[in-house]
Design a protein around this motif. Structure first.
Motif, PDB file in Angstrom:
ATOM      1  N   ILE A 117      71.768 100.462  65.011  1.00 61.18           N
ATOM      2  CA  ILE A 117      71.655 101.895  64.307  1.00 61.18           C
ATOM      3  C   ILE A 117      70.925 101.739  63.105  1.00 61.18           C
ATOM      4  O   ILE A 117      70.910 100.765  62.342  1.00 61.18           O
ATOM      5  N   THR A 118      70.113 102.965  63.002  1.00 64.04           N
ATOM      6  CA  THR A 118      69.245 102.828  61.602  1.00 64.04           C
ATOM      7  C   THR A 118      69.660 104.439  61.206  1.00 64.04           C
ATOM      8  O   THR A 118      69.845 105.125  62.198  1.00 64.04           O
ATOM      9  N   GLY A 119      69.257 104.905  60.022  1.00 58.51           N
ATOM     10  CA  GLY A 119      69.614 106.069  59.286  1.00 58.51           C
ATOM     11  C   GLY A 119      69.986 106.212  58.178  1.00 58.51           C
ATOM     12  O   GLY A 119      69.969 105.276  57.291  1.00 58.51           O
ATOM     13  N   SER A 120      70.468 107.563  57.706  1.00 57.48           N
ATOM     14  CA  SER A 120      70.806 107.891  56.366  1.00 57.48           C
ATOM     15  C   SER A 120      71.988 109.027  56.946  1.00 57.48           C
ATOM     16  O   SER A 120      72.748 108.942  57.613  1.00 57.48           O
ATOM     17  N   GLY A 121      72.421 109.737  55.765  1.00 54.28           N
ATOM     18  CA  GLY A 121      73.488 110.464  55.679  1.00 54.28           C
ATOM     19  C   GLY A 121      73.564 111.044  54.346  1.00 54.28           C
ATOM     20  O   GLY A 121      72.812 111.190  53.630  1.00 54.28           O
ATOM     21  N   GLY A 122      74.852 111.476  54.096  1.00 51.36           N
ATOM     22  CA  GLY A 122      75.359 112.125  52.798  1.00 51.36           C
ATOM     23  C   GLY A 122      76.826 112.434  52.915  1.00 51.36           C
ATOM     24  O   GLY A 122      77.451 112.409  53.782  1.00 51.36           O
ATOM     25  N   MET A 163      69.981 111.663  65.899  1.00 49.65           N
ATOM     26  CA  MET A 163      71.491 112.611  66.106  1.00 49.65           C
ATOM     27  C   MET A 163      72.093 112.655  64.607  1.00 49.65           C
ATOM     28  O   MET A 163      71.889 111.753  63.685  1.00 49.65           O
ATOM     29  N   ARG A 164      72.881 113.612  64.861  1.00 49.73           N
ATOM     30  CA  ARG A 164      73.684 113.907  63.432  1.00 49.73           C
ATOM     31  C   ARG A 164      75.435 113.859  63.622  1.00 49.73           C
ATOM     32  O   ARG A 164      75.566 114.359  64.911  1.00 49.73           O
ATOM     33  N   ALA A 165      76.067 113.145  63.203  1.00 52.84           N
ATOM     34  CA  ALA A 165      77.348 113.076  63.277  1.00 52.84           C
ATOM     35  C   ALA A 165      78.107 113.695  62.067  1.00 52.84           C
ATOM     36  O   ALA A 165      77.893 113.027  60.955  1.00 52.84           O
ATOM     37  N   ASN A 166      79.057 114.442  62.050  1.00 48.87           N
ATOM     38  CA  ASN A 166      79.731 115.012  60.901  1.00 48.87           C
ATOM     39  C   ASN A 166      81.090 114.759  60.846  1.00 48.87           C
ATOM     40  O   ASN A 166      81.694 114.584  62.048  1.00 48.87           O
ATOM     41  N   GLY A 167      81.582 114.593  59.673  1.00 45.48           N
ATOM     42  CA  GLY A 167      83.107 114.216  59.695  1.00 45.48           C
ATOM     43  C   GLY A 167      83.580 114.362  58.556  1.00 45.48           C
ATOM     44  O   GLY A 167      83.094 114.957  57.542  1.00 45.48           O
ATOM     45  N   THR A 168      84.944 114.412  58.375  1.00 46.05           N
ATOM     46  CA  THR A 168      85.818 114.460  57.092  1.00 46.05           C
ATOM     47  C   THR A 168      86.398 113.089  56.735  1.00 46.05           C
ATOM     48  O   THR A 168      86.553 112.405  57.804  1.00 46.05           O
ATOM     49  N   PHE A 169      86.739 112.827  55.436  1.00 50.79           N
ATOM     50  CA  PHE A 169      87.410 111.471  55.179  1.00 50.79           C
ATOM     51  C   PHE A 169      88.249 111.720  53.892  1.00 50.79           C
ATOM     52  O   PHE A 169      88.468 112.672  53.216  1.00 50.79           O
ATOM     53  N   SER A 170      89.090 110.909  54.034  1.00 51.45           N
ATOM     54  CA  SER A 170      90.249 110.707  52.981  1.00 51.45           C
ATOM     55  C   SER A 170      90.304 109.489  52.374  1.00 51.45           C
ATOM     56  O   SER A 170      90.206 108.401  53.396  1.00 51.45           O
ATOM     57  N   THR A 225      87.962 119.142  50.097  1.00 51.11           N
ATOM     58  CA  THR A 225      87.732 118.327  51.286  1.00 51.11           C
ATOM     59  C   THR A 225      86.463 117.641  51.261  1.00 51.11           C
ATOM     60  O   THR A 225      85.508 118.091  50.697  1.00 51.11           O
ATOM     61  N   HIS A 226      86.591 116.349  51.595  1.00 54.20           N
ATOM     62  CA  HIS A 226      85.513 115.337  51.548  1.00 54.20           C
ATOM     63  C   HIS A 226      84.760 115.250  52.951  1.00 54.20           C
ATOM     64  O   HIS A 226      85.352 114.965  53.942  1.00 54.20           O
ATOM     65  N   ARG A 227      83.577 115.622  52.934  1.00 51.38           N
ATOM     66  CA  ARG A 227      82.704 115.622  54.175  1.00 51.38           C
ATOM     67  C   ARG A 227      81.846 114.539  54.048  1.00 51.38           C
ATOM     68  O   ARG A 227      81.077 114.014  53.100  1.00 51.38           O
ATOM     69  N   ILE A 228      81.421 113.824  55.301  1.00 48.42           N
ATOM     70  CA  ILE A 228      80.211 112.747  55.387  1.00 48.42           C
ATOM     71  C   ILE A 228      79.553 113.098  56.665  1.00 48.42           C
ATOM     72  O   ILE A 228      80.002 113.883  57.597  1.00 48.42           O
ATOM     73  N   TRP A 229      78.136 112.852  56.851  1.00 49.07           N
ATOM     74  CA  TRP A 229      77.395 113.034  57.824  1.00 49.07           C
ATOM     75  C   TRP A 229      76.408 111.786  57.916  1.00 49.07           C
ATOM     76  O   TRP A 229      76.110 111.386  57.086  1.00 49.07           O
ATOM     77  N   PHE A 230      76.337 111.323  59.208  1.00 50.74           N
ATOM     78  CA  PHE A 230      75.198 110.644  59.446  1.00 50.74           C
ATOM     79  C   PHE A 230      73.972 111.132  60.351  1.00 50.74           C
ATOM     80  O   PHE A 230      74.221 111.854  61.242  1.00 50.74           O
ATOM     81  N   GLU A 231      72.842 110.960  59.953  1.00 55.46           N
ATOM     82  CA  GLU A 231      71.619 111.209  60.731  1.00 55.46           C
ATOM     83  C   GLU A 231      71.187 109.689  61.132  1.00 55.46           C
ATOM     84  O   GLU A 231      70.474 109.001  60.426  1.00 55.46           O
ATOM     85  N   TYR A 232      71.064 109.359  62.302  1.00 55.91           N
ATOM     86  CA  TYR A 232      71.041 108.147  62.751  1.00 55.91           C
ATOM     87  C   TYR A 232      70.250 108.092  64.085  1.00 55.91           C
ATOM     88  O   TYR A 232      70.397 109.123  65.082  1.00 55.91           O
ATOM     89  N   GLU A 233      69.814 107.139  64.441  1.00 56.36           N
ATOM     90  CA  GLU A 233      69.196 106.827  65.849  1.00 56.36           C
ATOM     91  C   GLU A 233      69.661 105.367  66.292  1.00 56.36           C
ATOM     92  O   GLU A 233      70.295 104.434  65.317  1.00 56.36           O
ATOM     93  N   LEU A 234      69.779 105.241  67.530  1.00 58.30           N
ATOM     94  CA  LEU A 234      70.179 103.817  68.066  1.00 58.30           C
ATOM     95  C   LEU A 234      68.977 103.277  68.816  1.00 58.30           C
ATOM     96  O   LEU A 234      68.411 103.901  69.632  1.00 58.30           O
TER      97      LEU A 234
END
Length: 141
Positions: free
Chosen positions: A112-117, A1-8, A125-134
């Protein structure tokens, strides 16, 4: 799965920690702690240990960050650790690395396992994403 977000970054606190024994290099190594807040499919906060050899004026250097995240990915709550690093020559990012630490997940994020960027938009704007599996490989499951 991919989860996207922003962060500060809510706090960036340089520490007095220095490598021992001292070694003179072209870029000194520094350590800081950070607090980050996340919104979107990635929601929550993180406590970060940030190590860098970086020149503020030219924007040249490399960092390594170990983060402890607490919150949710797609409304699954828990906590886990992730590590990331990158190098910049002033206007670009290269040699990027991003990985979820195995066996660090808790709660709904156990296994949880995976990677992201990470990416920073032109507007800051700071963006983050996780490509993960449970999965069930976490000993804490």
């Amino acid at each position: 799965m991919r989860a996207n977000g922003t962060f500060s970054v809510k706090a960036f606190v340089p520490t007095e920690l220095k490598p021992e024994p001292p070694v003179a290099t072209g870029l000194p190594v520094g350590v800081a702690t950070l607090e980050k807040h996340f919104e979107g499919e990635v929601a929550g906060r993180a406590a970060t240990l940030f190590t860098a050899a970086y020149d503020q004026e030219s924007g040249v250097g490399t960092y390594v960050a170990m983060e402890s995240f607490e919150g949710s990915l797609h409304e699954r709550s828990g906590a886990f650790n992730f590590v990331h690093s990158a190098t910049t020559s002033g206007s670009d990012r290269s040699a990027e690395f991003f990985h979820i630490v195995p066996a660090s997940g808790t709660g709904d994020l156990a296994g949880i396992t995976g990677s992201g960027g990470l990416a920073v938009d032109a507007d800051g704007t700071h963006r983050i994403w996780f490509e993960y599996e449970l999965g069930g490989n976490d000993p804490g499951v």
